[in-house]
Write an enzyme that holds these catalytic residues in place. Sequence first.
Site, short mmCIF file in Angstrom:
data_model
loop_
_atom_site.label_atom_id
_atom_site.label_comp_id
_atom_site.label_asym_id
_atom_site.label_seq_id
_atom_site.Cartn_x
_atom_site.Cartn_y
_atom_site.Cartn_z
N LYS A 73 0.84 -1.20 0.00
CA LYS A 73 0.00 0.00 0.00
C LYS A 73 0.88 1.25 0.00
O LYS A 73 2.02 1.20 0.46
CB LYS A 73 -0.85 0.03 1.28
CG LYS A 73 -1.97 -0.96 1.34
CD LYS A 73 -2.72 -0.84 2.68
CE LYS A 73 -3.83 -1.87 2.79
NZ LYS A 73 -4.92 -1.68 1.81
N ARG B 79 -10.25 -11.60 2.14
CA ARG B 79 -11.10 -12.65 1.58
C ARG B 79 -10.38 -14.00 1.59
O ARG B 79 -11.03 -15.04 1.68
CB ARG B 79 -11.55 -12.25 0.17
CG ARG B 79 -10.41 -12.04 -0.79
CD ARG B 79 -10.81 -11.25 -2.03
NE ARG B 79 -10.91 -9.82 -1.79
CZ ARG B 79 -11.29 -8.92 -2.69
NH1 ARG B 79 -11.63 -9.31 -3.90
NH2 ARG B 79 -11.35 -7.64 -2.38
N1 BES Z 1 -8.08 -3.78 4.57
C1 BES Z 1 -8.22 -3.38 3.21
C2 BES Z 1 -9.51 -2.60 2.96
C3 BES Z 1 -9.59 -1.22 3.55
C4 BES Z 1 -8.98 -0.16 2.92
C5 BES Z 1 -10.33 -1.01 4.69
C6 BES Z 1 -9.09 1.10 3.46
C7 BES Z 1 -10.43 0.25 5.22
C8 BES Z 1 -9.80 1.31 4.61
C9 BES Z 1 -8.24 -4.60 2.30
O1 BES Z 1 -7.44 -5.66 2.70
C10 BES Z 1 -7.75 -4.17 0.96
O2 BES Z 1 -6.63 -3.78 0.88
N2 BES Z 1 -8.61 -4.27 -0.05
C11 BES Z 1 -8.25 -3.88 -1.38
C12 BES Z 1 -8.79 -4.92 -2.33
C13 BES Z 1 -8.30 -4.77 -3.74
C14 BES Z 1 -6.82 -5.01 -3.79
C15 BES Z 1 -9.03 -5.76 -4.61
C16 BES Z 1 -8.87 -2.51 -1.65
O3 BES Z 1 -9.97 -2.23 -1.18
O4 BES Z 1 -8.21 -1.71 -2.30
MN MN Z 2 -5.45 -5.47 2.05
#
Ligand code: BES
Ligand code: MN
Length: 524
Positions: free
Chosen positions: A299, A373
Amino acid sequence: MRVSVTAQDLRAIRCDLLAIPLFVGDPSERRLPPRLAALDRELGSPVAAVLASGDFRGRPADSVLVYPPAGSSVKRILLLGMGVEAAVDAEALRRCAGSAVRRAVQLRAPSVALVVPGGRRVQPPAAAQALAEGAVLGGFRFDAYREEKADEGPADVTAIQLVFDRLASPGRARTAAARGTVLAESQNLARRLSNEPANALPPAVLAQEAQKMAKQVGLDCLVMEVPELKKRGMGGILAVGQGSSNPPRLVVLEHNARRSARAAKSRRKKASARTGRPLPTICLVGKGITFDSGGISIKPSAGMQDMKHDMSGAAAVVGALRAAALLRIPLHVVGLIAAAENLPSGTAYRPGDVVRTLSGKTIEILNTDAEGRVVLADALTYAVDEYEPEAVVDLATLTGACMIALGPWATGVFGNNDRLVERIRRAGESAGERAWPMPLLDEHREAMKSKVADLRNAAGRAAGASTAAGFLAAFVGDVPWTHLDIAGTGWTDRARPYQPIGATGVGVRLLLELLRTWKEGPRV
Ligand code: BES
Ligand code: MN
Ligand code: ZN
C-alpha cells in the site's frame, strides 16, 4: 462504570455533575419541569438565570455548565440540548448520556447523575438501556500508552445514576440498564483491541485476548497454531500469514446456552446431563488482519497506520461472544477469528501464487492486498463444515470500495439470503448501527473466476465491494450467510458524542440485537 437506575426527588441526589437534558421549548423559567424547578429553587435558581438569559435554547448542540453555590448537593449542573421532543429516539439518548459522561471526564467529575428526559417515544426500559450504552461508550478512552494522563489529564467516571421521574416497573428498567452496560462494555473491548498497535497485538496476542475473555465469562476457546492449520489444510490463512514472523492463528470461541446451563446445574447438585434438542447454531466470523501493509502489492505509506484496525471484524466477534455469554443468549453461538499479519518479505505470498484452501478450492492470488477474503475463505469453510449453522455472519474491513460507496455512515450488507439481509438491516437500525443492503449479483460471483485456479482474489475496480462478497459466497454454499463490510464504519477520525476518534467497535450491538431476536423473526 457503575450504572444505577432510580426514581428520586432530585433534591436528594448528591453528585459531582448533574446532567439535565432539555428540549427546545422547555427552556423558559415557566416551563421548567416541576421536579427541576423545585431543585433549582433550592440551589438559588442558577438554572433559571441561564434560561432567562436566552443563551440556552435546547438545540442539540447547546450545552451550558452552571455552578450552584459551594456546598450544594450537586457540584455542577450541565444543561444539554435535546432538540425537538417528538424526535427524541434511542440514538438521541445514547448521544445525550455520551455527551454528559465525556464532559464529566474532562471536568474530572467521577460521579454523575442524569435526569432521564420525559419524551414519549422511548419506553423506560429502552431508555435505560440506551442511556447506559451511551454513558459507558462515552466513558471509553484509549490511553494505555500515555504517561501524561496521570495528573493533568481526564479522570474516569466511576458511577452514573439514571434518575427517572416515575418508574412503574423499576425492575425492568434496571435489567435493561444492566443489558446496555454489558453491550457497551463488550463494544469497548472491541474498540480497545482494534486500537491496539500492531506491534502490541500480533495474531498470537489477539488469540490470547480472546482466550482471556473466554475464561472470564465462561466460554470455550480453541486456538489453532500453524502446525494445526497445516494439518487441516487451511492454505488461505497460512499464505497470508507466511510473510510475517508473527505467525497466523485461527480462534474458535463457543457459547452454548444449554451446555452452560447444564454445567451450572451439575455444579449445584451433580444432576446428570439432560439432553434436549440442540440449540440453533449461529456462526460469527471476523477478519483478523492485525496489520495490513498490502504485502508484496504494498500500500502507499500515507494512512497505512490505520491498517492496525484491519482486525476490527475479529474484535467485534470477540465483543459479541462476550456479550452473548454474559446475557445468556439462548443459542449456540460460535465465533471464528482468522488472524494473520500481511507483510512483504522473502517468505511472503506473491501475485501469481496459487493457494489451496480448506474447501479444496484453489485461489489465484492477483493482489496480495486482497488478503481479507483469502483468510475468510478458510474460516467460512470451517464454520459451514464443522457446525452446520442456521446462519453465518462475517464482519470484515474488506474493501476501500465499500468505504467509498457508503462512507462512515453505514456498514455494507451482502448475502445469499434476502430474509437474513433484512434481519441484519433491522437489527442494525434498532441497535443504532446502520447497515445498508448492497447488491450481490451472479455477475459479481462470475467476476471472481480464474483461468488458472478455481477463483482469483482480485478483479479490478468495478463494483469492488460486491465482487469481494461474490468471492466469499463461493465458500458458504447454500448456508444462509451475510457479509458485513465495515471498512467505512470500523474506525473514525471524527469524534462524536459517544465515539472518540479511533476504533468504533461497530458490530457488537447489531449482532446482539440479531441474536436476541433470532427466534422471533422470520426463518431464513
Ligand atoms: N483492509 C483493506 C480494505 C480497507 C482499505 C479497509 C481502506 C479500510 C480502509 C483490504 O485488505 C484491501 O486492501 N482491499 C483492497 C482490495 C483490492 C486489492 C481488490 C482494496 O480495497 O483496495
Ligand atoms: Mn489489504
Ligand atoms: Zn485488509
